[in-house]
Every structure is written in structure tokens, then in C-alpha cells.
Write an enzyme that holds these catalytic residues in place. Structure first.
Site, PDB file in Angstrom:
ATOM      1  N   ASN A   1     -25.913 -34.702 -45.238  1.00 51.57           N
ATOM      2  CA  ASN A   1     -25.006 -33.594 -44.947  1.00 51.57           C
ATOM      3  C   ASN A   1     -24.742 -32.775 -46.206  1.00 51.57           C
ATOM      4  O   ASN A   1     -24.617 -33.301 -47.310  1.00 51.57           O
ATOM      5  CB  ASN A   1     -23.715 -34.055 -44.255  1.00 51.57           C
ATOM      6  CG  ASN A   1     -22.980 -35.177 -44.933  1.00 51.57           C
ATOM      7  OD1 ASN A   1     -23.571 -35.976 -45.640  1.00 51.57           O
ATOM      8  ND2 ASN A   1     -21.680 -35.239 -44.728  1.00 51.57           N
TER       9      ASN A   1
ATOM     10  N   GLU B   1     -22.114 -29.989 -47.291  1.00 55.74           N
ATOM     11  CA  GLU B   1     -20.863 -29.312 -46.922  1.00 55.74           C
ATOM     12  C   GLU B   1     -20.668 -28.027 -47.723  1.00 55.74           C
ATOM     13  O   GLU B   1     -21.387 -27.756 -48.688  1.00 55.74           O
ATOM     14  CB  GLU B   1     -19.695 -30.285 -47.100  1.00 55.74           C
ATOM     15  CG  GLU B   1     -19.821 -31.471 -46.138  1.00 55.74           C
ATOM     16  CD  GLU B   1     -18.643 -32.422 -46.179  1.00 55.74           C
ATOM     17  OE1 GLU B   1     -17.804 -32.320 -47.090  1.00 55.74           O
ATOM     18  OE2 GLU B   1     -18.576 -33.283 -45.275  1.00 55.74           O
TER      19      GLU B   1
ATOM     20  N   CYS C   1     -24.980 -30.817 -40.937  1.00 50.58           N
ATOM     21  CA  CYS C   1     -25.071 -32.274 -40.774  1.00 50.58           C
ATOM     22  C   CYS C   1     -26.406 -32.791 -41.311  1.00 50.58           C
ATOM     23  O   CYS C   1     -27.398 -32.054 -41.388  1.00 50.58           O
ATOM     24  CB  CYS C   1     -24.982 -32.646 -39.301  1.00 50.58           C
ATOM     25  SG  CYS C   1     -23.426 -32.265 -38.511  1.00 50.58           S
TER      26      CYS C   1
ATOM     27  N   GLU D   1     -28.533 -34.796 -39.853  1.00 49.24           N
ATOM     28  CA  GLU D   1     -29.621 -34.789 -38.860  1.00 49.24           C
ATOM     29  C   GLU D   1     -30.339 -33.448 -38.855  1.00 49.24           C
ATOM     30  O   GLU D   1     -31.571 -33.377 -38.823  1.00 49.24           O
ATOM     31  CB  GLU D   1     -29.070 -35.062 -37.455  1.00 49.24           C
ATOM     32  CG  GLU D   1     -28.495 -36.446 -37.252  1.00 49.24           C
ATOM     33  CD  GLU D   1     -27.002 -36.538 -37.576  1.00 49.24           C
ATOM     34  OE1 GLU D   1     -26.533 -35.843 -38.504  1.00 49.24           O
ATOM     35  OE2 GLU D   1     -26.310 -37.316 -36.904  1.00 49.24           O
TER      36      GLU D   1
ATOM     37  N   CYS E   1     -23.367 -35.261 -33.692  1.00 46.52           N
ATOM     38  CA  CYS E   1     -22.512 -34.276 -33.017  1.00 46.52           C
ATOM     39  C   CYS E   1     -23.324 -33.533 -31.947  1.00 46.52           C
ATOM     40  O   CYS E   1     -24.557 -33.640 -31.881  1.00 46.52           O
ATOM     41  CB  CYS E   1     -21.937 -33.292 -34.037  1.00 46.52           C
ATOM     42  SG  CYS E   1     -23.113 -32.051 -34.607  1.00 46.52           S
TER      43      CYS E   1
ATOM     44  N   CYS F   1     -26.201 -31.257 -33.215  1.00 45.74           N
ATOM     45  CA  CYS F   1     -27.381 -32.018 -33.657  1.00 45.74           C
ATOM     46  C   CYS F   1     -28.153 -32.552 -32.456  1.00 45.74           C
ATOM     47  O   CYS F   1     -29.387 -32.556 -32.450  1.00 45.74           O
ATOM     48  CB  CYS F   1     -26.968 -33.158 -34.579  1.00 45.74           C
ATOM     49  SG  CYS F   1     -26.517 -32.574 -36.223  1.00 45.74           S
TER      50      CYS F   1
HETATM   51  N1  THU Z   1     -21.845 -35.557 -40.117  1.00 49.57           N
HETATM   52  C1  THU Z   1     -23.198 -35.657 -40.151  1.00 49.57           C
HETATM   53  O1  THU Z   1     -23.851 -35.197 -41.098  1.00 49.57           O
HETATM   54  N2  THU Z   1     -23.808 -36.300 -39.131  1.00 49.57           N
HETATM   55  C2  THU Z   1     -23.158 -36.934 -38.109  1.00 49.57           C
HETATM   56  O2  THU Z   1     -23.799 -37.523 -37.241  1.00 49.57           O
HETATM   57  C3  THU Z   1     -21.706 -36.920 -38.065  1.00 49.57           C
HETATM   58  C4  THU Z   1     -21.021 -36.026 -39.041  1.00 49.57           C
HETATM   59  C5  THU Z   1     -21.167 -34.913 -41.261  1.00 49.57           C
HETATM   60  C6  THU Z   1     -20.567 -33.565 -41.022  1.00 49.57           C
HETATM   61  C7  THU Z   1     -19.541 -33.504 -42.126  1.00 49.57           C
HETATM   62  O3  THU Z   1     -20.173 -33.106 -43.342  1.00 49.57           O
HETATM   63  C8  THU Z   1     -19.097 -34.944 -42.301  1.00 49.57           C
HETATM   64  O4  THU Z   1     -20.117 -35.732 -41.696  1.00 49.57           O
HETATM   65  C9  THU Z   1     -17.767 -35.271 -41.691  1.00 49.57           C
HETATM   66  O5  THU Z   1     -17.662 -34.837 -40.425  1.00 49.57           O
END
Ligand code: THU
Length: 156
Positions: free
Chosen positions: A61, A63, A72, A74, A111, A114
């Protein structure tokens, strides 16, 4: 009127029950969590994708202070895989998450956005995308994304 009952097949297991290729993909996803950029949530997610040519591509991920601009793990991994290997079907994606100094006990689950992007890869290559969701105590194995996204929108 009638009811439409939707079922999803999810194999629930632990690390010791996996074969060596599944363990390897999980370990690569775990390594990928360490390179995540997650200063806001401090929830570091890693994804490892096995392609049809046996290449493994990772992502994590990313951010952003303007939060919707982040991505994310994925989708970071999938878009990278598709950009580098556009002719290779996506076979399996493993996902792991690290927070508060440890990997999480229960599986991290993708999510909705994704899931939709994984569905696109499944349709694009006409090949089921297998999903391995890692938790220290519990692992979920799902044989195709449509189990996680029933009644999905698809133009094709
Ligand atoms: N996140 C992912 O990268 N993949 C997931 O399957 C669940 C959530 C990330 C998004 C955000 O950067 C952090 O996790 C918290 O939500």
C-alpha cells in the site's frame, strides 16, 4: 417471489497445511509489507502475485496525505504486473498485513475496489484468480475472485 442464495467457497487453513508454492508466495507478500508506505494508518499491506509464466510480482500500500490518492497493496501489485507482463494471466495473489509490530492473526481481506480490479484480471485473461489471504492464526484460500464479489458488474 423467490430468494437467491449466494454461497462462496472459502478454504480455511493454517500455514502448515499449505504446499511449498503457497508458502513461498505468502512469505514474499509478508516481505512486501515491509516496504509499504503507510505513515497514516500504520497498517502495512503486502501483495505477491504469481503469473502464468511463474514470474512473481509484488506491491504494497502507498498512502498519501490526500487519502483517496493512495492505493492498496493489491492494486499496486496488479497494475504493476499488468503493466510489465500484459500477456501473462494472473494465477494467484497472496496478501499479508503487518501492524503494531506484528503480522495480523486473522486474514486481511481486500476492499471492494480491489475485488473489482482482481475481477477485471480474471475476465481479461479468462483464468481464475486464486486468492490467498494470510493471517498468523488463520489463512483463507479462495479459488476465484467471483466468490468474493458475487453479482459483479462486468461489461463482458
Ligand atoms: N489496505 C490494503 O492495502 N489492502 C487491503 O486489503 C486492506 C487495506 C490498505 C489501505 C490503507 O493504506 C491501509 O491498508 C489501511 O486501510
Amino acid at each position: 417471489m423467490k430468494n437467491l442464495n449466494i454461497t462462496a467457497k472459502i478454504r480455511v487453513c493454517n500455514y502448515e497445511e499449505l504446499n511449498s508454492s503457497e508458502k513461498n508466495l505468502i512469505n514474499i507478500a509478508k516481505d512486501a509489507t515491509l516496504k509499504a508506505y503507510a505513515p497514516y494508518s500504520r497498517f502495512q499491506v503486502g501483495a505477491a502475485i504469481l503469473l502464468a509464466n511463474n514470474e512473481i510480482v509484488t506491491g504494497n500500500n502507498q498512502e498519501n496525505a490526500a487519502s483517496p490518492s493512495g492505493l492498496c497493496a493489491e492494486r499496486t501489485a496488479l497494475f504493476y504486473a499488468n503493466s510489465q507482463f500484459p500477456d501473462e494471466a494472473v494465477d494467484t495473489i497472496a496478501v499479508a498485513a503487518y501492524t503494531k509490530g506484528d503480522f495480523i492473526d486473522e486474514p486481511v481481506t481486500p476492499c471492494g475496489a480491489c475485488r473489482q480490479v482482481i475481477l477485471e484480471a480474471q475476465n481479461r485473461y479468462k483464468h481464475p484468480v486464486r486468492i490467498i489471504l494470510y493471517g498468523k492464526k488463520t489463512i483463507y484460500i479462495i479459488e476465484k475472485i467471483t466468490d468474493l464479489l458475487p453479482l459483479a458488474f462486468s461489461e463482458y
